[in-house]
Design an enzyme around this catalytic site. Sequence first.
Site, PDB file in Angstrom:
ATOM      1  N   GLU A  42       0.790  -1.143  -0.085  1.00 50.11           N
ATOM      2  CA  GLU A  42      -0.146   0.088   0.037  1.00 50.11           C
ATOM      3  C   GLU A  42       1.043   1.175   0.192  1.00 50.11           C
ATOM      4  O   GLU A  42       0.582   2.221  -0.684  1.00 50.11           O
ATOM      5  CB  GLU A  42      -0.820  -0.116   1.280  1.00 50.11           C
ATOM      6  CG  GLU A  42      -1.964  -1.167   1.021  1.00 50.11           C
ATOM      7  CD  GLU A  42      -2.844  -1.220   2.429  1.00 50.11           C
ATOM      8  OE1 GLU A  42      -4.190  -0.867   2.364  1.00 50.11           O
ATOM      9  OE2 GLU A  42      -2.283  -1.840   3.254  1.00 50.11           O
TER      10      GLU A  42
ATOM     11  N   GLU B 180      -4.356  -9.603   3.596  1.00 50.21           N
ATOM     12  CA  GLU B 180      -5.192  -9.065   4.730  1.00 50.21           C
ATOM     13  C   GLU B 180      -6.265 -10.060   5.023  1.00 50.21           C
ATOM     14  O   GLU B 180      -6.827 -10.256   6.135  1.00 50.21           O
ATOM     15  CB  GLU B 180      -5.481  -7.621   4.578  1.00 50.21           C
ATOM     16  CG  GLU B 180      -4.500  -6.702   4.912  1.00 50.21           C
ATOM     17  CD  GLU B 180      -3.669  -6.520   3.651  1.00 50.21           C
ATOM     18  OE1 GLU B 180      -3.063  -5.317   3.742  1.00 50.21           O
ATOM     19  OE2 GLU B 180      -3.748  -7.098   2.589  1.00 50.21           O
TER      20      GLU B 180
END
Length: 271
Positions: free
Chosen positions: A119, A139
């Site tokens: 990210e 995730e």
Amino acid sequence: MAYTTHAPQLVSMQLERDVALVTIDDPPLNLLSRATKAKLRDMFLALTNRSDIRAVILRGSGTRAFSAGADIREFPQRILEGDAEQVAREGHQLIAAIANCGKPTVALVDGVAYGAGLEVALAADLRFATERASFALPEVTRGVFPGNGGTQLLPRIIGPARALELMFTAKPIDATEAHRIGLVNRVLASDSAQSEALGFAHHLASLPATAISSIRRLVRTAVEEPLVTGLDLEAQLFGEVFRTEAVKEGVNAFREKRSPDFKRTEQPSFP
């Protein structure tokens, strides 16, 4: 015998002329703890006001990981305190600091870029990867989803369908596949990646700062706003750029058949 231990630096920076090399400096995995994210955010915020720096390379320490992601050892405390929303917002502050630092940024990914590590790389303007790089958003296998900007940044870069596949499957992809789907701009040989990325950054630093700043702003507008809004801003910034000394230098250099020297004629102004 007494042993001395040293706390990791977490984030460091060195200058190569007018290029800043910002390093996530907590090897071997360069995990993004809350402390590391805060230091990285503050460093990029400070870069905003550095007119002597005209381009940035973001990298990880060592060759094992750009960043393997968030420090999961902090998760139990987050669950206990119930402050996960605030933690996500802190991640968003970091993403904004990178995206809005005003300088062209290149994330150089060597090793893994997983979870929050990927990210952070997504917040850079460009991503270069070594041949041994790999990328994943795992995730969902922890019961959550990318919360440091990934659900918003990734679809803007590779499109919604491919972004959903990466987030749904949580499977790593290698540098070749990342390049194929547009996640990375270039795949570099591992032994020359640092020098090639630095050479590219120096090229960016040689370009007229106001024009580069305008291009970054306009491309972001093209992704996020209606066409009419982008075209209106393009006309406005085109008029502003034409009033800079860089344009005179560029035109004169073309007429005189020489390379332009934008650094001599233009003091950087990064919004």
